[in-house]
Design a protein around this motif. Sequence first.
Motif, PDB file in Angstrom:
ATOM      1  N   SER A   1      65.758 -45.785-102.252  1.00 33.93           N
ATOM      2  CA  SER A   1      64.469 -45.749-101.571  1.00 33.93           C
ATOM      3  C   SER A   1      64.623 -45.955-100.073  1.00 33.93           C
TER       4      SER A   1
ATOM      5  N   THR B   1      60.918 -52.536 -92.996  1.00 36.27           N
ATOM      6  CA  THR B   1      62.048 -52.091 -92.175  1.00 36.27           C
ATOM      7  C   THR B   1      63.259 -53.021 -92.273  1.00 36.27           C
TER       8      THR B   1
ATOM      9  N   GLU C   1      56.419 -44.071-100.723  1.00 35.37           N
ATOM     10  CA  GLU C   1      56.996 -43.652 -99.450  1.00 35.37           C
ATOM     11  C   GLU C   1      56.367 -44.425 -98.296  1.00 35.37           C
ATOM     12  N   LYS C   2      55.056 -44.588 -98.342  1.00 40.00           N
ATOM     13  CA  LYS C   2      54.364 -45.347 -97.295  1.00 40.00           C
ATOM     14  C   LYS C   2      54.827 -46.803 -97.277  1.00 40.00           C
TER      15      LYS C   2
ATOM     16  N   ASN D   1      64.908 -52.528 -95.603  1.00 40.69           N
ATOM     17  CA  ASN D   1      65.610 -51.239 -95.606  1.00 40.69           C
ATOM     18  C   ASN D   1      66.961 -51.339 -94.909  1.00 40.69           C
TER      19      ASN D   1
ATOM     20  N   LYS E   1      58.399 -47.507 -95.834  1.00 39.15           N
ATOM     21  CA  LYS E   1      58.544 -47.466 -94.381  1.00 39.15           C
ATOM     22  C   LYS E   1      58.075 -48.761 -93.722  1.00 39.15           C
TER      23      LYS E   1
ATOM     24  N   SER F   1      63.975 -43.033 -97.039  1.00 41.26           N
ATOM     25  CA  SER F   1      62.922 -43.246 -96.045  1.00 41.26           C
ATOM     26  C   SER F   1      63.484 -43.578 -94.663  1.00 41.26           C
ATOM     27  N   SER F   2      64.813 -43.486 -94.517  1.00 49.31           N
ATOM     28  CA  SER F   2      65.439 -43.913 -93.265  1.00 49.31           C
ATOM     29  C   SER F   2      65.344 -42.880 -92.153  1.00 49.31           C
ATOM     30  N   ASP F   3      64.997 -41.640 -92.499  1.00 48.30           N
ATOM     31  CA  ASP F   3      64.965 -40.564 -91.515  1.00 48.30           C
ATOM     32  C   ASP F   3      63.524 -40.180 -91.232  1.00 48.30           C
ATOM     33  N   ASP F   4      63.093 -40.350 -89.980  1.00 52.62           N
ATOM     34  CA  ASP F   4      61.714 -40.022 -89.613  1.00 52.62           C
ATOM     35  C   ASP F   4      61.540 -38.544 -89.262  1.00 52.62           C
TER      36      ASP F   4
ATOM     37  N   THR G   1      57.304 -35.536 -94.483  1.00 50.84           N
ATOM     38  CA  THR G   1      57.321 -36.536 -95.540  1.00 50.84           C
ATOM     39  C   THR G   1      56.891 -35.867 -96.842  1.00 50.84           C
TER      40      THR G   1
END
Length: 522
Positions: free
Chosen positions: A358, A413, A406-407, A416, A410, A362-365, A369
């Motif tokens: 997870s 942080t 996903e929300k 993550n 993020k 989600s590490s790449d902005d 999405t």
Amino acid sequence: LNMGLLRQILHLLFCAVSRLSILLIRCFSVFSRKYAVPVPPLDPLLLTPAYVLAERIRNRELRSVVLVQAFIARIRQVNSVLNAVVCDRFDDAIREAQSADEFLSSGTEDKETLRERFPLLGVPFTVKEAFGVQGMPQSSGLLSRKLIVSETDAVVVSRMKKAGAIPIGVTNCSELCMWYESSNKVYGKTRNPYNPQHIVGGSSGGEGCILATAGSVIGVGSDIGGSIRMPAFFNGIYGHKPTPGLVPNEGQFPNAHGCRSEFLCTGPMCRYASDLPLVLKVMAGEKTVGRSLDQEVSLQSLRYFSMENDGGGLFVSAVDDELVQAQRQLVGYIEKDLKAHVQTVNIHNLRYSFEIWSAMMSSDDKGETFADLLSSDKLWPCWELLKWTFGFSKHTLPAIGLALTEKLAKINTEGNKRMMQKAKLLKEEISSLLGDDGILIYPSHPKIAPRHHEPLAMAFNFAYTGIFNILGFPVTQCPLGLSTTGLPLGFQLIASHNNDHLTLALAQHLEKALGGWKPPQA
């Protein structure tokens, strides 16, 4: 409370909620329509590996049109129950088979040249609907893409066709290929050929299903969290997630961008392990140059490791006893037959597999999405969930749930960052453990194929496959007979980077020694 005790308490609470949810789902499923298992395949052509079929066609012992018609007949026989093939190209496939036969009758190429240029000449194959096949729909189960028809072939489909293979249809997947039950609002639900009350897995579930019931012999799948290996496991066939970069991903929807492009892999799904190397080489094309796919493997000289569970994942189910026993029997066989010691290992950070997957996803902005892909307008997951509750959403509950997850991912942080560090350490640890001569035996999934909708109560069980997308290791899913209830058992074989040939070699050996795919029995 220390963290270890807190994790145990949370895990016990999760297990209690999961069991209660499954009980409720089963109560509601009493009212669902029941389907009979399709009759077993009887035509010998349907029970023959693709490489043998191709050889017979090249030798003019078998006409491609006869073979293609046999698979078309089988699909027509089973698909009304299974809903695996969602759009066919039967007429075009027969014409292409006739062209292959005419080309062979002209006698312009010798057998060796034919084998080199057209290793799959005249052999039919199926493709996950998420891949572009010229003239075929490519919705990926998304209602807003229902009318989209691909104008071109995905790269991997083009390579299969160039090798002489003939596409006969596209198969069902989950909405946007991000859930492990193949059900969507475009095509509906695909059912397991061993027991239609159970799931086929996802997202390449239709592909796994039609292969298992002998409606196809080789197929194209993709995998970002286990989407090749889970359907292969639930349907009792073989699936290979290659080393990243070996097979191109271009031409599928959705495609991955940024760091996710390292996690998404396109690969072969086959009823027979003996077909995996050939199909993988066709898919990889020139990328096989300098690789070790053709390298001979001495299985007796390899080092073997076994781990029976993830060590205690927080929101992941315990491994079914039958799967544990099957893996132990496999270990015993390897030790006896190959005279090799199988070392039991406990890789601590595998218990964080879902959290790592997870965090890394989600590490790449950069790029779109999952919520962006679901809707061209801005999608609010909470509002969409409310709409779903009253039957007004255009999306499935798992898709909405993933958008919500996903929300939330993020937001955390700091957590993550910790998980990304664990991912780095885990990759280093397993790479060091396996080297270039090691194979890890690991469960494909903690549960034997669940009933429909039950994955909602155990949403994170895909972590058993997803973690190896993040780590980038090649993995082969292998079947290992049937459970006491007639559902497939299986396991994963993991090697270090660019050592695909090791797991493929062991899969082929085990198929010969223990048997592989078992036909569904009515």
